[in-house]
Write an enzyme that holds these catalytic residues in place. Structure first.
Site, PDB file in Angstrom:
ATOM      1  N   TYR A  12       0.848  -1.192   0.000  1.00 40.41           N
ATOM      2  CA  TYR A  12       0.000   0.000   0.000  1.00 40.41           C
ATOM      3  C   TYR A  12       0.886   1.245   0.000  1.00 40.41           C
ATOM      4  O   TYR A  12       2.042   1.192   0.423  1.00 40.41           O
ATOM      5  CB  TYR A  12      -0.866   0.003   1.267  1.00 40.41           C
ATOM      6  N   ARG A  25       2.114   2.413   3.923  1.00 41.62           N
ATOM      7  CA  ARG A  25       2.361   1.512   5.049  1.00 41.62           C
ATOM      8  C   ARG A  25       3.016   0.216   4.608  1.00 41.62           C
ATOM      9  O   ARG A  25       2.828  -0.226   3.474  1.00 41.62           O
ATOM     10  CB  ARG A  25       1.070   1.235   5.822  1.00 41.62           C
ATOM     11  N   CYS A  35       5.837 -18.468  16.277  1.00 33.26           N
ATOM     12  CA  CYS A  35       4.560 -18.120  16.901  1.00 33.26           C
ATOM     13  C   CYS A  35       4.398 -18.965  18.155  1.00 33.26           C
ATOM     14  O   CYS A  35       5.061 -19.985  18.311  1.00 33.26           O
ATOM     15  CB  CYS A  35       3.388 -18.413  15.966  1.00 33.26           C
ATOM     16  N   CYS A  86      -1.527 -21.882  13.475  1.00 32.64           N
ATOM     17  CA  CYS A  86      -2.880 -21.987  12.945  1.00 32.64           C
ATOM     18  C   CYS A  86      -2.769 -22.779  11.643  1.00 32.64           C
ATOM     19  O   CYS A  86      -1.939 -22.451  10.791  1.00 32.64           O
ATOM     20  CB  CYS A  86      -3.433 -20.601  12.640  1.00 32.64           C
ATOM     21  N   CYS A 129      -2.587 -20.919   8.244  1.00 34.92           N
ATOM     22  CA  CYS A 129      -1.650 -19.785   8.214  1.00 34.92           C
ATOM     23  C   CYS A 129      -1.304 -19.383   6.790  1.00 34.92           C
ATOM     24  O   CYS A 129      -0.886 -20.203   5.979  1.00 34.92           O
ATOM     25  CB  CYS A 129      -0.367 -20.136   8.953  1.00 34.92           C
ATOM     26  N   ARG A 163       1.109 -17.556   6.008  1.00 37.95           N
ATOM     27  CA  ARG A 163       2.558 -17.416   5.883  1.00 37.95           C
ATOM     28  C   ARG A 163       3.286 -18.687   6.302  1.00 37.95           C
ATOM     29  O   ARG A 163       4.430 -18.641   6.770  1.00 37.95           O
ATOM     30  CB  ARG A 163       3.002 -16.216   6.726  1.00 37.95           C
ATOM     31  N   ASP A 171      -7.605 -17.114   3.502  1.00 40.25           N
ATOM     32  CA  ASP A 171      -6.726 -17.054   2.323  1.00 40.25           C
ATOM     33  C   ASP A 171      -6.619 -18.442   1.676  1.00 40.25           C
ATOM     34  O   ASP A 171      -6.677 -19.462   2.366  1.00 40.25           O
ATOM     35  CB  ASP A 171      -5.323 -16.573   2.718  1.00 40.25           C
ATOM     36  N   ASP A 231      -8.517 -10.838   1.282  1.00 41.76           N
ATOM     37  CA  ASP A 231      -7.173 -10.395   0.927  1.00 41.76           C
ATOM     38  C   ASP A 231      -6.949 -10.970  -0.464  1.00 41.76           C
ATOM     39  O   ASP A 231      -6.824 -12.186  -0.639  1.00 41.76           O
ATOM     40  CB  ASP A 231      -6.142 -10.886   1.958  1.00 41.76           C
ATOM     41  N   LYS A 235      -6.366  -5.890   0.745  1.00 39.20           N
ATOM     42  CA  LYS A 235      -7.638  -6.228   1.376  1.00 39.20           C
ATOM     43  C   LYS A 235      -8.784  -5.520   0.674  1.00 39.20           C
ATOM     44  O   LYS A 235      -8.764  -4.311   0.529  1.00 39.20           O
ATOM     45  CB  LYS A 235      -7.588  -5.832   2.848  1.00 39.20           C
TER      46      LYS A 235
HETATM   47  C1  LIG Z   1      -3.059  -6.001   6.081  1.00 38.52           C
HETATM   48  C2  LIG Z   1      -1.871  -5.316   5.599  1.00 38.52           C
HETATM   49  C3  LIG Z   1      -1.621  -3.987   5.955  1.00 38.52           C
HETATM   50  C4  LIG Z   1      -2.559  -3.193   6.824  1.00 38.52           C
HETATM   51  O1  LIG Z   1      -3.786  -2.960   6.186  1.00 38.52           O
HETATM   52  P1  LIG Z   1      -4.901  -2.052   6.891  1.00 38.52           P
HETATM   53  O2  LIG Z   1      -6.089  -2.162   5.988  1.00 38.52           O
HETATM   54  O3  LIG Z   1      -4.337  -0.687   7.003  1.00 38.52           O
HETATM   55  O4  LIG Z   1      -5.162  -2.659   8.244  1.00 38.52           O
HETATM   56  C5  LIG Z   1      -0.487  -3.393   5.458  1.00 38.52           C
HETATM   57  N1  LIG Z   1       0.361  -4.048   4.649  1.00 38.52           N
HETATM   58  C6  LIG Z   1       0.138  -5.317   4.269  1.00 38.52           C
HETATM   59  C7  LIG Z   1       1.105  -5.982   3.352  1.00 38.52           C
HETATM   60  C8  LIG Z   1      -0.975  -5.999   4.750  1.00 38.52           C
HETATM   61  O5  LIG Z   1      -1.189  -7.277   4.385  1.00 38.52           O
END
Ligand SMILES: *Cc1c(COP(=O)(O)O)cnc(C)c1O
Length: 376
Positions: free
Chosen positions: A121, A124, A133, A137, A140, A142, A301, A338, A345
């Site tokens: 994104y 972020r 962990c 799970c 998972c 990952r 997923d 996702d 997402k």
């Molecule tokens: C889930 C995720 C986020 C955070 O997403 P938000 O919708 O802001 O909670 C950021 N980076 C990645 C790669 C993710 O999978």
């Protein structure tokens, strides 16, 4: 029904470990050392099905099996379809590969500029803080990186990820994930959060963790001190079933709240675990009472070998519709997919717009099904 499925009954107890001194039971190191990892560990307390024994054989090269005695205690040994058991005890079906499944279902590798960091994104990033962990799970996303079952030796090197974030001024939000970041030693977490706080453009820090559900004993005053020191640190907690909301978990989230951590939850919609309205409602109500705002409900997923746990998206939408308006708005998370292949997402919502014209009027359908016209 398990006694703790009643909302007023916050399960607490050592169950099978009643003779363990409470001091040991409360020790997170003891809980980790005494995790159940092999069929023999489980067979001391319950009878594994043929399907499950087969699952153990396959798990050795897919995703390790491990759960804390604390979490195992929530399993109903008399119920082979127990919703807690389905999340953590492997099944032979994990060896089946169904259409659309992949070992990296949400395309993280392609969005990973340096190992252990996903930048999908604009503002972020997700930083994998560890490959361990408290428990694993079975669904998972990952599994290719965590638990080291197949000797993949993913060892997160924080320096490279930190350098990347330092060089990318657009990154204002860092999500620590893993593995479970709250399994890092306090000193390591302190350093990592400190290094992130020292980057001027990073303003929002959050941690994704299942520790309050798998290992609430880990939420010590010292850990809370680290989170407080670098606060605000937001937490996204993973809870899937109301039975996981025990008195110990509630006390752990209380300590986290008092340390100044705002908390949301992330749950995964799983077949035979929480794919009915009553279970979800009870889960979300309990989370609210634990000071946790239900944030996301994920469609599972498409990780390889997860078909037996997945629920059709249409069913998820129906379940959200059965909550919205019928209970507290805070208790209704956003249902998301996702997106396979790396779309991020995507919210999926029931439709409430019955008719809309270009600017003249909008007809909406209420949670009770009545139609209402809004003039615009
Ligand atoms: C889930 C995720 C986020 C955070 O997403 P938000 O919708 O802001 O909670 C950021 N980076 C990645 C790669 C993710 O999978």
């Amino acid at each position: 029904m398990h006694p703790s499925d009643h909302l007023e009954n916050w399960f607490q107890g050592q169950g099978h470990w009643a003779s363990t001194p409470p001091g040991q039971w409360q020790s997170w190191a003891w809980q980790l050392q005494n995790r159940l990892t092999s069929p023999a560990h489980f067979e001391r307390h319950l009878t594994l099905s043929g399907e499950e024994r087969q699952g153990f054989r396959h798990a050795a090269n897919r995703l390790s099996v491990a759960i804390t005695p604390y979490f195992f205690n929530l399993v109903d040994p008399a119920d082979p379809e127990c919703p807690i058991r389905r999340q953590v005890v492997p099944r032979g079906a994990e060896a089946l590969v169904s259409p659309g499944e992949s070992p990296d279902p949400i395309g993280e590798e392609a969005a990973s500029p340096v190992p252990g960091l996903v930048h999908r994104y604009p503002d972020r990033v997700l930083l994998m803080a560890t490959n361990q962990c408290a428990g694993y799970c079975r669904y998972c996303t990952r599994g290719r990186l965590v638990s080291n079952a197949a000797d993949h030796h993913f060892l997160p090197r924080h320096e490279q990820a930190l350098d990347y974030i330092r060089r990318h001024e657009e990154v204002r939000d860092v999500l620590l994930s893993g593995g479970d970041p709250l399994l890092l030693p306090d000193s390591r977490l302190d350093e990592l959060l400190g290094a992130l706080r020292a980057i001027p453009h990073v303003e929002f820090l959050r941690i994704g963790t299942r520790v309050p559900g798998f290992l609430p004993q880990r939420v010590t005053p010292a850990l809370c001190g680290v989170l407080r020191k670098h606060g605000p640190v937001w937490l996204s907690l993973h809870f899937n079933h109301p039975r996981e909301c025990t008195r110990e978990a509630r006390e752990a989230t209380e300590r986290l709240a008092l340390a100044g951590c705002p908390m949301g939850s992330q749950s995964v919609l799983l077949r035979g675990v929480n794919d009915d309205a009553q279970t979800l409602r009870s889960l979300f109500h309990r989370l609210l009472m634990m000071r946790v705002h239900p944030y996301y409900l994920y469609a599972c997923d498409c990780i390889t070998g997860s078909a037996h746990l997945r629920v059709p998206v249409s069913r998820g939408i129906e379940l959200i519709r059965s909550l919205r308006g019928h209970t507290t708005g805070y208790a209704v998370p956003q249902f998301v997919i996702d997106a396979p292949g790396g779309g991020g997402k995507v919210p999926v919502n029931p439709g409430y717009i019955a008719e809309s014209g270009p600017g003249e009027r909008t007809v909406v359908r209420s949670y009770r099904g009545t139609l209402h016209e809004y003039p615009g």
